[in-house]
Design a protein around this motif. Sequence first.
Motif, PDB file in Angstrom:
ATOM      1  N   VAL A 168      -0.694  -8.911  -7.995  1.00  0.00           N
ATOM      2  CA  VAL A 168      -0.709  -9.729  -9.408  1.00  0.00           C
ATOM      3  C   VAL A 168       0.655  -9.758  -9.834  1.00  0.00           C
ATOM      4  O   VAL A 168       1.447  -9.085  -9.712  1.00  0.00           O
ATOM      5  N   ARG A 169       0.869 -11.120 -10.230  1.00  0.00           N
ATOM      6  CA  ARG A 169       2.320 -11.239 -10.724  1.00  0.00           C
ATOM      7  C   ARG A 169       2.078 -12.142 -12.068  1.00  0.00           C
ATOM      8  O   ARG A 169       1.437 -13.070 -12.226  1.00  0.00           O
ATOM      9  N   GLY A 170       2.712 -11.681 -13.068  1.00  0.00           N
ATOM     10  CA  GLY A 170       2.921 -12.269 -14.413  1.00  0.00           C
ATOM     11  C   GLY A 170       2.048 -11.498 -15.211  1.00  0.00           C
ATOM     12  O   GLY A 170       1.318 -10.719 -15.267  1.00  0.00           O
ATOM     13  N   LEU A 171       2.394 -11.819 -16.666  1.00  0.00           N
ATOM     14  CA  LEU A 171       1.843 -11.349 -17.581  1.00  0.00           C
ATOM     15  C   LEU A 171       0.479 -11.515 -17.877  1.00  0.00           C
ATOM     16  O   LEU A 171      -0.629 -10.590 -18.004  1.00  0.00           O
ATOM     17  N   MET A 172      -0.010 -12.817 -17.805  1.00  0.00           N
ATOM     18  CA  MET A 172      -1.544 -12.827 -18.089  1.00  0.00           C
ATOM     19  C   MET A 172      -2.466 -12.552 -16.908  1.00  0.00           C
ATOM     20  O   MET A 172      -3.320 -11.704 -17.227  1.00  0.00           O
ATOM     21  N   PRO A 173      -1.919 -12.787 -15.538  1.00  0.00           N
ATOM     22  CA  PRO A 173      -2.726 -11.983 -14.437  1.00  0.00           C
ATOM     23  C   PRO A 173      -2.905 -10.393 -14.756  1.00  0.00           C
ATOM     24  O   PRO A 173      -3.931  -9.885 -14.298  1.00  0.00           O
ATOM     25  N   ALA A 174      -1.795  -9.987 -15.020  1.00  0.00           N
ATOM     26  CA  ALA A 174      -1.783  -8.559 -15.141  1.00  0.00           C
ATOM     27  C   ALA A 174      -2.850  -7.940 -16.361  1.00  0.00           C
ATOM     28  O   ALA A 174      -3.575  -6.944 -16.230  1.00  0.00           O
ATOM     29  N   LEU A 175      -2.766  -8.710 -17.574  1.00  0.00           N
ATOM     30  CA  LEU A 175      -3.606  -8.511 -18.465  1.00  0.00           C
ATOM     31  C   LEU A 175      -5.220  -8.664 -18.246  1.00  0.00           C
ATOM     32  O   LEU A 175      -6.029  -7.858 -18.558  1.00  0.00           O
ATOM     33  N   ALA A 176      -5.373  -9.651 -17.423  1.00  0.00           N
ATOM     34  CA  ALA A 176      -6.755  -9.899 -16.727  1.00  0.00           C
ATOM     35  C   ALA A 176      -7.210  -8.868 -15.828  1.00  0.00           C
ATOM     36  O   ALA A 176      -8.274  -8.455 -15.903  1.00  0.00           O
ATOM     37  N   ALA A 177      -6.450  -8.400 -15.001  1.00  0.00           N
ATOM     38  CA  ALA A 177      -6.590  -7.289 -14.000  1.00  0.00           C
ATOM     39  C   ALA A 177      -6.965  -6.029 -14.779  1.00  0.00           C
ATOM     40  O   ALA A 177      -7.691  -5.485 -14.316  1.00  0.00           O
ATOM     41  N   GLY A 178      -6.198  -5.917 -15.652  1.00  0.00           N
ATOM     42  CA  GLY A 178      -6.360  -4.571 -16.592  1.00  0.00           C
ATOM     43  C   GLY A 178      -7.619  -4.740 -17.054  1.00  0.00           C
ATOM     44  O   GLY A 178      -8.103  -3.498 -17.215  1.00  0.00           O
ATOM     45  N   LEU A 179      -8.204  -5.917 -17.627  1.00  0.00           N
ATOM     46  CA  LEU A 179      -9.499  -5.865 -18.199  1.00  0.00           C
ATOM     47  C   LEU A 179     -10.525  -5.381 -17.092  1.00  0.00           C
ATOM     48  O   LEU A 179     -11.516  -4.623 -17.475  1.00  0.00           O
ATOM     49  N   VAL A 180     -10.629  -5.851 -15.939  1.00  0.00           N
ATOM     50  CA  VAL A 180     -11.389  -5.563 -14.831  1.00  0.00           C
ATOM     51  C   VAL A 180     -11.468  -4.124 -14.581  1.00  0.00           C
ATOM     52  O   VAL A 180     -12.221  -3.296 -14.399  1.00  0.00           O
ATOM     53  N   MET A 181      -9.946  -3.466 -14.394  1.00  0.00           N
ATOM     54  CA  MET A 181      -9.697  -2.009 -14.158  1.00  0.00           C
ATOM     55  C   MET A 181     -10.291  -1.285 -15.155  1.00  0.00           C
ATOM     56  O   MET A 181     -11.118  -0.299 -14.840  1.00  0.00           O
ATOM     57  N   ALA A 182     -10.254  -1.336 -16.554  1.00  0.00           N
ATOM     58  CA  ALA A 182     -10.621  -0.808 -17.503  1.00  0.00           C
ATOM     59  C   ALA A 182     -12.271  -0.752 -17.492  1.00  0.00           C
ATOM     60  O   ALA A 182     -12.762   0.368 -17.863  1.00  0.00           O
ATOM     61  N   ALA A 183     -12.752  -1.851 -17.304  1.00  0.00           N
ATOM     62  CA  ALA A 183     -14.336  -2.044 -17.186  1.00  0.00           C
ATOM     63  C   ALA A 183     -14.784  -1.041 -15.941  1.00  0.00           C
ATOM     64  O   ALA A 183     -15.826  -0.297 -16.284  1.00  0.00           O
ATOM     65  N   ALA A 184     -14.016  -0.944 -15.002  1.00  0.00           N
ATOM     66  CA  ALA A 184     -14.619  -0.117 -13.917  1.00  0.00           C
ATOM     67  C   ALA A 184     -14.357   1.408 -14.183  1.00  0.00           C
ATOM     68  O   ALA A 184     -15.139   2.480 -14.036  1.00  0.00           O
ATOM     69  N   VAL A 185     -13.069   1.691 -14.800  1.00  0.00           N
ATOM     70  CA  VAL A 185     -12.939   3.135 -15.199  1.00  0.00           C
ATOM     71  C   VAL A 185     -13.920   3.468 -16.158  1.00  0.00           C
ATOM     72  O   VAL A 185     -14.326   4.843 -16.051  1.00  0.00           O
ATOM     73  N   THR A 186     -14.019   2.708 -17.342  1.00  0.00           N
ATOM     74  CA  THR A 186     -14.776   3.175 -18.492  1.00  0.00           C
ATOM     75  C   THR A 186     -16.317   3.330 -18.030  1.00  0.00           C
ATOM     76  O   THR A 186     -17.033   4.212 -18.262  1.00  0.00           O
ATOM     77  N   GLY A 187     -16.777   2.295 -16.882  1.00  0.00           N
ATOM     78  CA  GLY A 187     -18.177   2.419 -16.291  1.00  0.00           C
ATOM     79  C   GLY A 187     -18.283   3.808 -15.296  1.00  0.00           C
ATOM     80  O   GLY A 187     -19.422   4.265 -15.386  1.00  0.00           O
ATOM     81  N   MET A 188     -17.283   4.118 -14.852  1.00  0.00           N
ATOM     82  CA  MET A 188     -17.244   5.231 -14.139  1.00  0.00           C
ATOM     83  C   MET A 188     -17.373   6.486 -15.007  1.00  0.00           C
ATOM     84  O   MET A 188     -18.432   7.517 -14.812  1.00  0.00           O
ATOM     85  N   HIS A 189     -17.007   6.598 -16.268  1.00  0.00           N
ATOM     86  CA  HIS A 189     -16.771   7.732 -16.921  1.00  0.00           C
ATOM     87  C   HIS A 189     -18.453   7.822 -17.667  1.00  0.00           C
ATOM     88  O   HIS A 189     -19.011   8.798 -17.638  1.00  0.00           O
ATOM     89  N   TYR A 190     -19.009   6.692 -17.948  1.00  0.00           N
ATOM     90  CA  TYR A 190     -20.198   6.717 -18.665  1.00  0.00           C
ATOM     91  C   TYR A 190     -21.321   7.206 -17.648  1.00  0.00           C
ATOM     92  O   TYR A 190     -22.388   7.463 -17.757  1.00  0.00           O
TER      93      TYR A 190
END
Length: 263
Positions: A168-190
């Motif tokens: 991933v390169r650039g601010l907006m792609p990093a933010l978008a990738a962060g959204l996906v990662m956060a959904a997976a990590v939070t989903g793992m927790h619950y």
Amino acid sequence: MNHDVDGFRFGLVTPVAAYLMAWLSSALGLRCIVRTVHHGHRGKSGWLILGAASIGCGIWTMHFIAMLGFTIDRIDLTYDVGLTVLSLVIAIVVVSIGVFVVGHLGATRWTLGVAGPVTGLGVSAMHYTGMHAMHFHGSLRFDTVTVVLSVLIAVGAATAALWAAVTVRGLMPALAAGLVMAAAVTGMHYTAMAAVSFHPTATAADLHTGQSPLSLLLPMLIGPMFFLFLAAWIVMFDPLLVAGDSGSSRTASAAAPTARLHP
């Protein structure tokens, strides 16, 4: 979870706050790692450490923010401070292993095949260590199938995060990738929390004793959150990242000597 358990004491406040923390820390960690991959190798180890610590602290903070909304009917919960701190150390160490492997060797099938599962298992170990730090009058039981599912989600999330870290390169792609990662990590927790059933053994005299988790966890969350704030400050004002986002790779390479002349 059985009928005595409530994972949403404050409604959607804790899940949303946990997700936002996971998102911001994931995006921040990605930016740190991008700094070493696309914008020169000066201080590479330092940036990898900062990125790994940001992601590790974020995952740990997400877990315990979510746990603030966790209650068992008529049973007081307390946390062992040593095990709680150990879970933070586990999160940072295992994420660092994955980040350093991919950061130095690249996102090949072999490196992702090793670093992804190791990091995912470490994240799972952080979660269940944090659960083991919880003290109450009763016992815990885990549904094996749901536990395995939570571990698979963690491994998938970790592998995707490490792949994104070097591609991933650039601010907006990093933010978008962060959204996906956060959904997976939070989903793992619950998902992991859904595997747990609590079986109280307390008598009436044992109920409503001890210290509130809110008073224990909130002070412990201040340190990692302050660290993430400092890391964000460093990333926001790094000249190579700013130049890399605003222009071409030529602009980024031209900014490097400027940074050396005017630190």
